[in-house]
Design a protein around this motif. Structure first.
Motif, PDB file in Angstrom:
ATOM      1  N   VAL A   8      -1.445  62.190  89.238  1.00 19.87           N
ATOM      2  CA  VAL A   8      -0.736  63.347  89.799  1.00 19.87           C
ATOM      3  C   VAL A   8      -1.673  64.543  89.910  1.00 19.87           C
ATOM      4  CG1 VAL A   8       1.026  65.090  89.262  1.00 19.87           C
ATOM      5  CG2 VAL A   8       1.583  62.648  89.130  1.00 19.87           C
TER       6      VAL A   8
ATOM      7  N   LYS B 266      -1.855  68.653  91.667  1.00 24.18           N
ATOM      8  CA  LYS B 266      -1.134  69.787  92.260  1.00 24.18           C
ATOM      9  C   LYS B 266      -2.114  70.938  92.388  1.00 24.18           C
ATOM     10  CE  LYS B 266       2.422  72.282  93.601  1.00 24.18           C
ATOM     11  NZ  LYS B 266       3.126  72.014  94.872  1.00 24.18           N
TER      12      LYS B 266
ATOM     13  N   THR C  97       4.545  73.660  85.496  1.00 20.46           N
ATOM     14  CA  THR C  97       4.361  73.131  86.849  1.00 20.46           C
ATOM     15  C   THR C  97       4.593  71.628  86.868  1.00 20.46           C
ATOM     16  OG1 THR C  97       2.761  74.860  87.409  1.00 20.46           O
ATOM     17  CG2 THR C  97       2.729  72.860  88.754  1.00 20.46           C
TER      18      THR C  97
ATOM     19  N   ARG D  69       8.310  71.011  86.771  1.00 19.24           N
ATOM     20  CA  ARG D  69       8.951  71.260  88.063  1.00 19.24           C
ATOM     21  C   ARG D  69       8.669  70.132  89.058  1.00 19.24           C
ATOM     22  NH1 ARG D  69       7.288  76.577  86.814  1.00 19.24           N
ATOM     23  NH2 ARG D  69       5.458  76.420  88.186  1.00 19.24           N
ATOM     24  N   CYS D  70       7.475  69.545  88.975  1.00 15.59           N
ATOM     25  CA  CYS D  70       7.166  68.405  89.856  1.00 15.59           C
ATOM     26  C   CYS D  70       8.022  67.195  89.498  1.00 15.59           C
ATOM     27  CB  CYS D  70       5.684  68.057  89.765  1.00 15.59           C
ATOM     28  SG  CYS D  70       4.573  69.259  90.536  1.00 15.59           S
TER      29      CYS D  70
ATOM     30  N   GLN E 198      11.415  67.538  90.737  1.00 14.80           N
ATOM     31  CA  GLN E 198      11.451  67.646  92.196  1.00 14.80           C
ATOM     32  C   GLN E 198      11.764  69.060  92.675  1.00 14.80           C
ATOM     33  OE1 GLN E 198      10.665  64.684  94.443  1.00 14.80           O
ATOM     34  NE2 GLN E 198       9.685  64.725  92.432  1.00 14.80           N
TER      35      GLN E 198
ATOM     36  N   GLU F 205       9.126  71.124  92.833  1.00 15.06           N
ATOM     37  CA  GLU F 205       7.885  71.325  93.571  1.00 15.06           C
ATOM     38  C   GLU F 205       7.369  69.958  93.997  1.00 15.06           C
ATOM     39  OE1 GLU F 205       4.813  73.797  92.103  1.00 15.06           O
ATOM     40  OE2 GLU F 205       6.175  75.220  91.125  1.00 15.06           O
ATOM     41  N   GLN F 206       6.658  69.915  95.112  1.00 14.51           N
ATOM     42  CA  GLN F 206       6.090  68.669  95.590  1.00 14.51           C
ATOM     43  C   GLN F 206       4.663  68.486  95.104  1.00 14.51           C
ATOM     44  OE1 GLN F 206       6.542  68.297  99.852  1.00 14.51           O
ATOM     45  NE2 GLN F 206       8.627  67.552  99.608  1.00 14.51           N
ATOM     46  N   LEU F 207       4.275  67.229  94.953  1.00 12.77           N
ATOM     47  CA  LEU F 207       2.919  66.910  94.547  1.00 12.77           C
ATOM     48  C   LEU F 207       1.957  67.087  95.716  1.00 12.77           C
ATOM     49  CD1 LEU F 207       3.478  63.514  92.661  1.00 12.77           C
ATOM     50  CD2 LEU F 207       3.688  65.833  91.764  1.00 12.77           C
ATOM     51  N   ASP F 208       0.682  67.255  95.376  1.00 16.63           N
ATOM     52  CA  ASP F 208      -0.366  67.192  96.385  1.00 16.63           C
ATOM     53  C   ASP F 208      -1.109  65.865  96.322  1.00 16.63           C
ATOM     54  OD1 ASP F 208      -0.043  69.773  97.591  1.00 16.63           O
ATOM     55  OD2 ASP F 208      -0.802  70.625  95.729  1.00 16.63           O
TER      56      ASP F 208
ATOM     57  N   HIS G 187       8.585  60.948  93.777  1.00 24.04           N
ATOM     58  CA  HIS G 187       7.762  62.035  94.273  1.00 24.04           C
ATOM     59  C   HIS G 187       8.028  62.328  95.752  1.00 24.04           C
ATOM     60  CE1 HIS G 187       5.710  58.183  94.492  1.00 24.04           C
ATOM     61  NE2 HIS G 187       5.102  58.591  95.590  1.00 24.04           N
ATOM     62  N   ASN G 188       8.046  63.618  96.022  1.00 20.40           N
ATOM     63  CA  ASN G 188       8.104  64.127  97.393  1.00 20.40           C
ATOM     64  C   ASN G 188       9.283  63.599  98.209  1.00 20.40           C
ATOM     65  OD1 ASN G 188       5.813  65.442  96.655  1.00 20.40           O
ATOM     66  ND2 ASN G 188       4.420  64.222  97.896  1.00 20.40           N
TER      67      ASN G 188
END
Length: 254
Positions: A9, A11, A45, A48-49, A52, A54-57, A69-70
């Motif tokens: 993961v 972010k 952070t 929050r990921c 859901q 916040e979205q992952l990078d 995820h996402n």
């Protein structure tokens, strides 16, 4: 059985600076996994990921065997009742204009028909609300009160009651005791441990307080600057093999 798994993961902040760097871990059924680190290291952070918000990078979040995820709001909705949270400030999750009864019933009214509850059997909303309050060791007369009429510890117990109300698989505890006095912290940690056993819950317990992590968790991860720098079973906390940053936290704890 694995409840939660994170694979590679990542972010980033908007400026491109990393906040989470290659996070990997698994959380097992009925386990409390602790995540400790100083403020600003990326713990919240990460929470929050997972939730859901916040979205992952980059990377994957697997919850009960399915990718989480996402996802967009609609696909993620079926998972909501299985994945709950208790946050640092209990007042933020309670509408000051609503009586405790209404705030407590909100998750049940959203998902209760699909929940098929097993531990909390009910004939009426009032009966199931009484069961939730009993589970968190609060008197039923609090249902008719407003949040400002409750102490900080009582409000956090209401937040815990909301979190367990739909019998989730996993609860993310994000600094759940940091705003409470020492005696109340001890009582809340004891309550959470009892509920984990009674309701077969799994916890991801996030905190900057190593003593709280040590009290509740079976395994511990240490985060620094967005990375997991150490991980170990609870009994290995004082081992010489610990990361220098872990030893620094232990010195403050001791």
């Amino acid at each position: 059985m694995t409840v939660l798994e994170l694979k590679h993961v990542h972010k980033f902040y908007k400026q491109g600076n990393p906040v989470l760097k290659d996070i990997n871990f698994t959380l097992n059924n009925k386990e409390c996994l602790g995540l400790v680190g100083e403020s600003g290291c990326g713990k919240s952070t990460l929470a929050r990921c997972i939730l859901q918000l916040e979205q992952l990078d980059g990377g994957e979040i697997i919850f009960e065997g399915a990718p989480l995820h996402n996802k967009t709001e609609r696909p993620v909705r079926p998972y909501r009742r299985h994945l709950q949270t208790v946050m640092q400030n209990p007042a933020s999750s309670l509408n000051p204009k609503l009586k405790i009864r209404h705030s407590l019933m909100e998750p049940f009214r959203q998902y209760g028909e699909q929940a098929a509850l097993k531990q909390f059997q009910h004939a009426t909303e009032q009966q199931v609300a009484h069961q939730w309050l009993e589970a968190v060791e609060l008197p039923c007369e609090l249902l008719s009160r407003y949040p400002h009429e409750l102490s900080g510890g009582q409000k956090q117990r209401i937040s815990i009651a909301r979190a367990i109300s739909l019998e989730p698989s996993l609860i993310v505890l994000d600094e759940p005791t940091s705003s409470l006095d020492v005696l109340t912290q001890v009582a809340i940690l004891k309550l959470l441990d009892n509920l984990r056993h009674e309701l077969d819950l799994s916890y991801l317990f996030i905190s900057h307080d190593l003593s709280a992590i040590q009290a509740l968790s079976q395994r511990v991860m240490v985060m620094k600057d967005g990375e997991i720098v150490d991980r170990f079973d609870k009994a290995q906390l004082f081992s010489e093999a610990r990361h220098p940053y872990t030893k620094q936290l232990v010195s403050l704890f001791g």
